[in-house]
Scaffold this active site. Structure first.
Site, PDB file in Angstrom:
ATOM      1  CB  THR A 190      16.962  54.479 -29.543  1.00 48.41           C
ATOM      2  OG1 THR A 190      17.514  54.074 -30.789  1.00 48.41           O
ATOM      3  CG2 THR A 190      15.909  53.459 -29.111  1.00 48.41           C
ATOM      4  N   GLY A 244      22.643  47.758 -30.949  1.00 45.18           N
ATOM      5  CA  GLY A 244      21.596  46.744 -31.017  1.00 45.18           C
ATOM      6  C   GLY A 244      22.099  45.318 -31.129  1.00 45.18           C
TER       7      GLY A 244
END
Ligand code: ASP
Length: 324
Positions: A190, A244
């Site tokens: 990410t 997440g």
């Protein structure tokens, strides 16, 4: 007299300039075993290019928002990171990308979730912030809005790389044999950026393909303001990477800001606390980059490695991956 006043104001203006700073990350899922020397060199090159493009904007007096956006576009365009081209794949082998951006000056934010064909989700997040009364648009509605604003679209083959297909194959095999591979080996890269411009304004942005083999429709922390991304002038700018679901539950990015605001922590203490004390209690793995209004930075991670890099007013490039 006039000349003297002019000189004095020039000196004052110069003294009042904030120390421009840009910090970027390329995900906290990297392990030494995963990283060949060739791949490491290629990743470092892209990180350096991203830093330079953002730094040029800051150095020339541009905004922290533009610097964050410029750095993230380069990382999204690289197939080496899990954002834009090279995104992690859903269990159906497709791409669903999330991104967000926050302007610390205006306390404005924009985010897009579950987009499948917008080349640069960070541009879509920025448009949502600037051209709609909303913060977060998802799926088809987000793509229709991107089309209305002539953002660039790409076919599925552009985003899906053989490397990510191989990771998905491994993830599915591990799932089927009930011997889960360390999810760290399946989640890489990410991307995110935080910046401070000459006017002292902070901005943060994050972009991701999410986690490998995720369910269709799963949305992580990256497009959630306060979880994966946060910026507030006078306090800090934060971009996160990691598991997440844990980052959403612990509202990680805002937690750094809250500790700085209410407990008077400095940016390093606040960032270390959430990554090394709070998240581990809930088995949360990952890291973050944070930057305060004076240009102090923090880059903690509780995984084996995190691609991260920074540049300050002197223009020197710093790139780090593992705990030195
Ligand atoms: N935080 C991202 C997500 O859960 C993944 C990552 O940072 O690698 O979607």
């Amino acid at each position: 007299m006039k000349i003297l006043l002019f000189l004095l104001s020039a000196v004052w203006l110069h003294a009042a300039e904030a120390p421009v700073t840009l910090v970027i990350h390329g995900g906290a899922g990297v392990t030494r075993a995963d990283l060949s020397p060739e791949k490491e060199a290629a990743c470092r090159k892209v990180l350096e290019e991203a830093l330079q493009s953002g730094h040029k904007i800051l150095h020339d007096g541009g905004t922290s928002l533009d610097a964050v956006q410029a750095a993230i576009i380069l990382l999204e365009d690289s197939p080496l990171f899990n954002a834009g081209r090279g995104s992690a794949l859903t269990s159906a082998g497709t791409v669903e990308m999330d991104a967000s951006i926050m302007d610390g000056q205006k306390h404005a934010a924009g985010a897009a979730a579950g987009v499948t064909s917008v080349r640069n989700p960070i541009l879509l997040a920025r448009l949502i912030m600037e051209r709609t009364p909303h913060v977060l648009l998802a799926g088809q509605g987000a793509e229709a809005f991107a089309r209305e604003h002539q953002l660039q679209f790409e076919p599925a083959e552009y985003f899906i790389t053989p490397e990510q297909q191989e990771r998905l194959r491994k993830a599915k095999k591990a799932q089927a044999s009930a011997t889960p591979l360390s999810d760290l080996t399946l989640r890489m890269g990410t991307v995110g950026a935080v910046a401070l411009d000459k006017s002292g304004h902070l901005a943060a942005g994050t972009s991701t393909g999410g986690t490998m083999n995720k369910r269709l429709g799963r949305i992580g922390d990256s497009p959630i303001i306060g979880a994966g991304t946060y910026a507030e002038d006078g306090v800090c700018a934060v971009s996160c990477t990691g598991h997440g679901e844990s980052f959403i539950r612990s509202v990680v990015a805002y937690d750094v800001a809250a500790h700085m605001k209410y407990a008077r922590s400095d940016v390093a203490t606040a960032s270390r606390r959430i990554i090394h004390e709070v998240l581990p209690k809930h088995e949360g793995k990952g890291g973050l980059i944070a930057l305060d209004a004076a240009g102090n930075i923090a880059t903690p991670f509780n995984t084996p490695g995190m691609f991260h890099a920074w540049i300050k007013a002197d223009g020197a490039i710093h790139i780090a991956i593992f705990e030195e």
